[in-house]
Design an enzyme around this catalytic site. Structure first.
Site, short mmCIF file in Angstrom:
data_model
loop_
_atom_site.label_atom_id
_atom_site.label_comp_id
_atom_site.label_asym_id
_atom_site.label_seq_id
_atom_site.Cartn_x
_atom_site.Cartn_y
_atom_site.Cartn_z
N GLY A 120 -22.20 21.73 -17.35
CA GLY A 120 -23.07 20.71 -17.93
C GLY A 120 -23.09 20.79 -19.44
N ARG A 121 -24.15 21.39 -19.99
CA ARG A 121 -24.31 21.44 -21.44
C ARG A 121 -23.21 22.23 -22.14
NH1 ARG A 121 -28.87 20.61 -18.92
NH2 ARG A 121 -30.51 19.35 -19.90
N CYS A 181 -33.78 18.30 -10.40
CA CYS A 181 -34.46 17.90 -11.63
C CYS A 181 -35.82 18.59 -11.74
CB CYS A 181 -34.65 16.38 -11.66
SG CYS A 181 -35.47 15.79 -13.16
N ASN A 190 -22.98 26.52 -10.61
CA ASN A 190 -23.41 25.82 -11.82
C ASN A 190 -24.40 26.71 -12.56
OD1 ASN A 190 -25.75 23.23 -12.55
ND2 ASN A 190 -23.88 23.61 -13.69
#
Length: 542
Positions: free
Chosen positions: A345-346, A219, A321
């Site tokens: 992910g997105r 993060c 990723n």
């Protein structure tokens, strides 16, 4: 130093309490770390590139429990030849604020395609207030909002009308749910205090039934890294090893696996090698690498050569990723890096069919032909309507329970009923979501007025459409129209844009998809630059 010694979890063979040894990180050999640290927990794993490992070892003859999920078999799938076994495992990334239970459930109930999802991170505090009952508090933190069987329970919704026409909805949704029924939801922790991480991991493994506990080292948010958590851990390889070892200690003997998701570094890549080795030494059974630094955020291109470097360096599987927004990119990532799996992910929000496109490409040696345009439109509308049905209920789950007792359509507690054909109607607005909205007026508190509640629902639809429209030039032209929808607007604004309810906005989005949807372009998904672009587009529209 005393704090670190006290927080190091008892695991394996430890040095005598207080004994100081040279830093266990490989940073010593690089001349970057000359500090003395407490000896880190010694974690022995039977780790291989296939992911066959136990999170702990013991000198006793007591056999380890059977893993709740056989990740070794999952990673070996890509190495087997023939049929559907050519595709590597596909993971849905944990995305705080975007990839929550609404998105996960909507994907399972409509387009599906991923092998496992992971819940967005749970924040573990750095310290507990004096007098706090640690066990009770940490149990509440660890289990809050987590349900390992979240996606497995969806079989009760088969035939609810989320998907396609009324004639084929029941059969097709039931097929997707049966696939998801075999996949427990993984959990993710984020923190920097090893003992508290250990206790939360223990709760998730024993009471939560988690198949896997992942440590967040990725993060980039300043509010997180400022407290040493998330990608902030990457500044100290010793701390990475200590924290992942604590998680491994917590799940030891439960059948729960341990993994770690990280970036290439904090401000640069100088400690990439050290952090990778620290994660492996600490007991991670596989690692997911997003090859951007914390400083890079989500901008620019992901550095896939970092993934290849990790694959060559480590003895455990590495999941790639970053920038996987098309089947071609998924194929190229596997070819260039040799990664054992792919996390999306997105890109999965930009194209809800992406997982199935990727599987089709692997199974057909790169064939890009997938579905007809009419079939794709039906699939995308099914996803939108499933997401709306999830977003329009309150977070207590009452809407889902009430919907399961009805047939032919899904009616949430807020009264938004979505039929199998994609049309919707509003009957009442009784329930309120308990989470913060994307709308600035309701962030962090429960919407109280009808306008705030409607803006909350509008905000969830806008959030998805920002990504969904990004890969299609014709749909991108309508982003400003969608983002201008508001339940609280002036009379002048209302004349220019009459989208003032979530029902109206959903109908409009379905119309736009019906008219303009095409297979998305291979674009770079950049959340921050997109946000700026959309804001500029809205100003231009005004």
């Amino acid at each position: 130093l005393r704090r670190r010694t006290a927080s190091a979890p008892p695991r394996g063979t430890l040095a005598r309490p207080g004994t100081m040894v040279p830093c266990a990180s490989s940073a010593v050999s690089a001349g970057r770390c000359g500090a003395a640290h407490p000896k880190p927990p010694q974690v022995t794993t039977r780790a291989t590139r296939d992911g066959d490992a136990t999170a702990c070892s013991s000198s006793s003859a007591v056999p380890s429990p059977r893993p709740r999920r056989d990740y070794g078999a999952l990673f070996r799938r890509a190495k087997q030849s023939g049929g559907n076994d050519k595709c590597p495992p596909l993971f849905l990334a944990p995305m705080e604020g975007l990839g929550d239970h609404r998105l996960r459930r909507a994907l399972v109930l409509s387009t599906g395609g991923f092998d496992e999802a992971c819940r967005e991170f749970t924040r573990v505090p750095g310290t507990l207030s004096q007098g706090a009952k640690a066990e009770k508090l940490l149990r509440g933190i660890a289990l809050n909002g987590y349900d390992a069987r979240e996606l497995m329970k969806l079989e009760s919704n088969a035939g609810m009308g989320y998907h396609g026409t009324e004639n084929d909805a029941g059969q097709r949704v039931e097929q997707k749910v049966r696939h998801a029924h075999q996949s427990l939801l993984a959990a993710q922790l984020m923190g920097s205090t090893s003992e508290l991480l250990r206790q939360c991991a223990f709760v998730l493994a024993t009471e939560g039934g988690a198949p896997r506990v992942d440590l967040n080292c990725g993060c980039p948010a300043t509010v997180v890294t400022g407290k040493g958590a998330g990608s902030g851990l990457l500044r100290d390889p010793y701390l990475v090893e200590q924290c992942i070892a604590a998680v491994a200690t917590g799940v030891c003997g439960t059948g729960c696996s341990v993994s770690l998701k990280m970036r290439s570094g904090f401000d640069d890549r100088s400690l990439l090698r050290d952090n990778l080795l620290a994660a492996q030494a600490g007991g991670a059974q596989f690692i997911t690498l997003h090859p951007r630094t914390r400083k890079e955020g989500y901008t620019g291109h992901a550095h896939w050569d970092d993934i290849a470097f990790a694959v060559d360096l480590l003895d455990i599987p590495v999941v790639g990723n970053g920038d996987v927004t098309s089947p071609a990119k998924a194929l190229r990532m596997l070819r260039e890096t040799g990664c054992a799996g792919i996390m999306v992910g997105r890109g999965a929000v930009q194209d809800p069919l992406l997982f199935r496109r990727v599987k089709h490409a692997f199974d057909t040696d790169g064939d890009t032909l997938f579905l007809s345009r009419e079939e794709e439109v039906r699939e995308i509308k099914a996803f939108l309507n499933a997401f709306a049905a999830e977003a329009f209920v309150d977070d207590t789950g009452h809407g889902r329970e009430s919907s399961s007792s009805r047939g032919g359509g899904t009616t949430s507690t807020n009264g938004s009923s979505i039929s199998s054909s994609g049309s919707s109607r509003t009957t009442s607005t009784n329930a309120s979501p308990t989470t913060g909205s994307n709308d600035g007026n309701t962030r962090g508190r429960k919407p109280k007025t009808n306008g705030e509640l409607e803006n909350y629902k509008l905000g969830k639809l806008k959030q998805i459409c920002k990504y969904l429209f990004a890969g299609n030039p014709e749909l991108r032209e309508h982003v400003a129209e969608v983002l201008n929808a508001s339940a609280t607007r002036s009379a002048k604004d209302s004349e220019e844009n009459d989208l003032s309810t979530a029902t109206e906005l959903l109908e409009r989005i379905n119309e736009l998809v019906e008219k303009h949807w095409r297979a998305p372009e291979d674009v770079l998904v950049d959340a921050f630059s997109m946000r700026g672009g959309y804001e500029n587009g809205m100003k231009a529209a005004r």
